[in-house]
Design a protein around this motif. Structure first.
Motif, PDB file in Angstrom:
ATOM      1  N   LYS A 107       0.877  -1.160   0.000  1.00 37.49           N
ATOM      2  CA  LYS A 107       0.000   0.000   0.000  1.00 37.49           C
ATOM      3  C   LYS A 107       0.919   1.216   0.000  1.00 37.49           C
ATOM      4  O   LYS A 107       2.012   1.179   0.567  1.00 37.49           O
ATOM      5  CB  LYS A 107      -0.891   0.013   1.245  1.00 37.49           C
ATOM      6  CG  LYS A 107      -1.725  -1.252   1.456  1.00 37.49           C
ATOM      7  CD  LYS A 107      -2.516  -1.163   2.755  1.00 37.49           C
ATOM      8  CE  LYS A 107      -3.140  -2.503   3.106  1.00 37.49           C
ATOM      9  NZ  LYS A 107      -4.145  -2.935   2.135  1.00 37.49           N
ATOM     10  N   THR A 122       3.566   9.239  -5.822  1.00 35.76           N
ATOM     11  CA  THR A 122       2.742   8.052  -5.579  1.00 35.76           C
ATOM     12  C   THR A 122       1.959   7.678  -6.826  1.00 35.76           C
ATOM     13  O   THR A 122       1.885   6.501  -7.214  1.00 35.76           O
ATOM     14  CB  THR A 122       1.793   8.311  -4.398  1.00 35.76           C
ATOM     15  OG1 THR A 122       2.579   8.485  -3.212  1.00 35.76           O
ATOM     16  CG2 THR A 122       0.820   7.164  -4.200  1.00 35.76           C
ATOM     17  N   LEU A 123       1.346   8.663  -7.475  1.00 36.26           N
ATOM     18  CA  LEU A 123       0.620   8.402  -8.717  1.00 36.26           C
ATOM     19  C   LEU A 123       1.566   7.875  -9.802  1.00 36.26           C
ATOM     20  O   LEU A 123       1.236   6.927 -10.528  1.00 36.26           O
ATOM     21  CB  LEU A 123      -0.066   9.676  -9.198  1.00 36.26           C
ATOM     22  CG  LEU A 123      -1.316  10.099  -8.423  1.00 36.26           C
ATOM     23  CD1 LEU A 123      -1.755  11.500  -8.840  1.00 36.26           C
ATOM     24  CD2 LEU A 123      -2.454   9.105  -8.650  1.00 36.26           C
ATOM     25  N   VAL A 140       2.479   4.117  -9.013  1.00 38.11           N
ATOM     26  CA  VAL A 140       1.468   3.097  -9.311  1.00 38.11           C
ATOM     27  C   VAL A 140       1.271   2.945 -10.815  1.00 38.11           C
ATOM     28  O   VAL A 140       0.962   1.851 -11.311  1.00 38.11           O
ATOM     29  CB  VAL A 140       0.147   3.398  -8.597  1.00 38.11           C
ATOM     30  CG1 VAL A 140      -0.547   4.623  -9.170  1.00 38.11           C
ATOM     31  CG2 VAL A 140      -0.794   2.193  -8.656  1.00 38.11           C
ATOM     32  N   VAL A 179       1.413  -2.661  -6.315  1.00 39.68           N
ATOM     33  CA  VAL A 179       0.606  -1.832  -5.426  1.00 39.68           C
ATOM     34  C   VAL A 179      -0.774  -2.453  -5.257  1.00 39.68           C
ATOM     35  O   VAL A 179      -1.402  -2.880  -6.234  1.00 39.68           O
ATOM     36  CB  VAL A 179       0.449  -0.402  -5.992  1.00 39.68           C
ATOM     37  CG1 VAL A 179      -0.415   0.454  -5.078  1.00 39.68           C
ATOM     38  CG2 VAL A 179       1.811   0.252  -6.180  1.00 39.68           C
ATOM     39  N   VAL A 183      -3.877   2.702  -3.054  1.00 41.14           N
ATOM     40  CA  VAL A 183      -3.264   4.025  -3.176  1.00 41.14           C
ATOM     41  C   VAL A 183      -4.022   4.991  -2.269  1.00 41.14           C
ATOM     42  O   VAL A 183      -5.256   5.043  -2.288  1.00 41.14           O
ATOM     43  CB  VAL A 183      -3.305   4.537  -4.631  1.00 41.14           C
ATOM     44  CG1 VAL A 183      -2.767   5.955  -4.718  1.00 41.14           C
ATOM     45  CG2 VAL A 183      -2.526   3.606  -5.548  1.00 41.14           C
ATOM     46  N   ILE A 209      -5.216   3.297 -13.416  1.00 39.14           N
ATOM     47  CA  ILE A 209      -5.071   2.853 -12.025  1.00 39.14           C
ATOM     48  C   ILE A 209      -6.271   1.983 -11.678  1.00 39.14           C
ATOM     49  O   ILE A 209      -7.408   2.459 -11.631  1.00 39.14           O
ATOM     50  CB  ILE A 209      -4.969   4.057 -11.067  1.00 39.14           C
ATOM     51  CG1 ILE A 209      -3.730   4.894 -11.420  1.00 39.14           C
ATOM     52  CG2 ILE A 209      -4.905   3.586  -9.613  1.00 39.14           C
ATOM     53  CD1 ILE A 209      -3.589   6.165 -10.587  1.00 39.14           C
ATOM     54  N   THR A 259      -8.405   3.356  -4.506  1.00 43.17           N
ATOM     55  CA  THR A 259      -7.693   4.620  -4.297  1.00 43.17           C
ATOM     56  C   THR A 259      -8.528   5.554  -3.436  1.00 43.17           C
ATOM     57  O   THR A 259      -9.706   5.786  -3.725  1.00 43.17           O
ATOM     58  CB  THR A 259      -7.381   5.296  -5.646  1.00 43.17           C
ATOM     59  OG1 THR A 259      -6.598   4.408  -6.450  1.00 43.17           O
ATOM     60  CG2 THR A 259      -6.625   6.591  -5.445  1.00 43.17           C
TER      61      THR A 259
END
Length: 237
Positions: A90, A101-102, A105, A112, A115, A215, A219
């Motif tokens: 995570k 972070t974006l 992933v 991952v 998120v 993604i 999230t």
């Protein structure tokens, strides 16, 4: 603790439940931030989770070998994952750490599971708002040339970075405590080269809007309404 990731000595700490699922925390403000704020805010999660905090390349106590690109920073996160975790993670990022972070992933989707994003965005469309707000604040210590250099990534030294960052603190504080802010300003590891690269080169081309649909993991997006908090505290006082 220190660990060599991609030819750079990285500072990191592991907290919490060693048997729990792992959460990586990615701090914001490259060249100004480090993992101490996340440790203070999220350590209570350690009752259930294994928490991995790190100072990114060129920030805090980590070594500062360039480049300071998003590609390199996300590769460093992946390198840390490979060294510390046998499986997917995570990941939680705030502010500029949310950008990374974006990016992470999207670059490493199989690694991952969840998120978590805090006070961040997927593009730089509103980047000028920070400069405009600072210039309209009439705060002492803010002068146009210096504040534009700060947000354009053209600061000339750690001393200038510290001076300009200190001047805008009331804009980032719900209840301004002069002594608390002074202590925070003095505790920061100032790394103006890192800050400059992030703001001068990375942010100007940052836009992931067209890729967000890729993604596929759960999230969570959270945003703190600073205006509402200030109004609430004004009513209480």
């Amino acid at each position: 603790m220190f660990i060599n990731i991609n030819g750079n000595e990285m500072y990191y700490e592991i907290h919490g439940n060693p048997e729990g699922e792992t959460i990586f925390f990615i701090h914001g403000a490259p060249g100004l931030g480090d993992c101490r704020g996340d440790i203070k805010a999220f350590s209570p999660l350690g009752d259930k989770y294994r928490l991995v905090f790190m100072d990114m390349r060129g920030s805090g106590r980590s070594e500062g070998n360039p480049p300071f690109t998003h590609e390199q920073w996300t590769a460093d996160i992946e390198g840390m994952r490979k060294k510390l975790v046998d499986g997917p993670i995570k990941i939680l990022g705030g502010s500029y750490g949310g950008f990374l972070t974006l990016e992470y992933v999207l670059r490493y989707p199989d690694n991952v599971t969840h998120v978590l994003l805090r006070d961040t965005g997927s593009n730089n469309n509103f980047d000028n708002n920070s400069v405009d707000r600072a210039l309209q604040s009439n705060l002492p210590g803010i002068e146009e040339e210096g504040i534009r250099r700060l947000f354009a990534g053209k600061t000339k030294s750690n001393e200038e970075l510290k001076e300009m960052f200190a001047a805008i603190q009331p804009l980032y504080t719900v209840i301004y405590d002069e002594e608390a802010v002074r202590q925070r300003i003095e505790s920061i590891y100032y790394r103006y080269e890192t800050h400059n690269y992030a703001f001068r080169y990375n942010k100007v081309k940052f836009n992931l809007d067209e890729d967000l649909h890729k993604i596929k993991v759960p999230t969570l997006v959270t945003v703190e309404d600073m205006t509402g908090l200030r109004q609430l505290n004004a009513q209480r006082s």
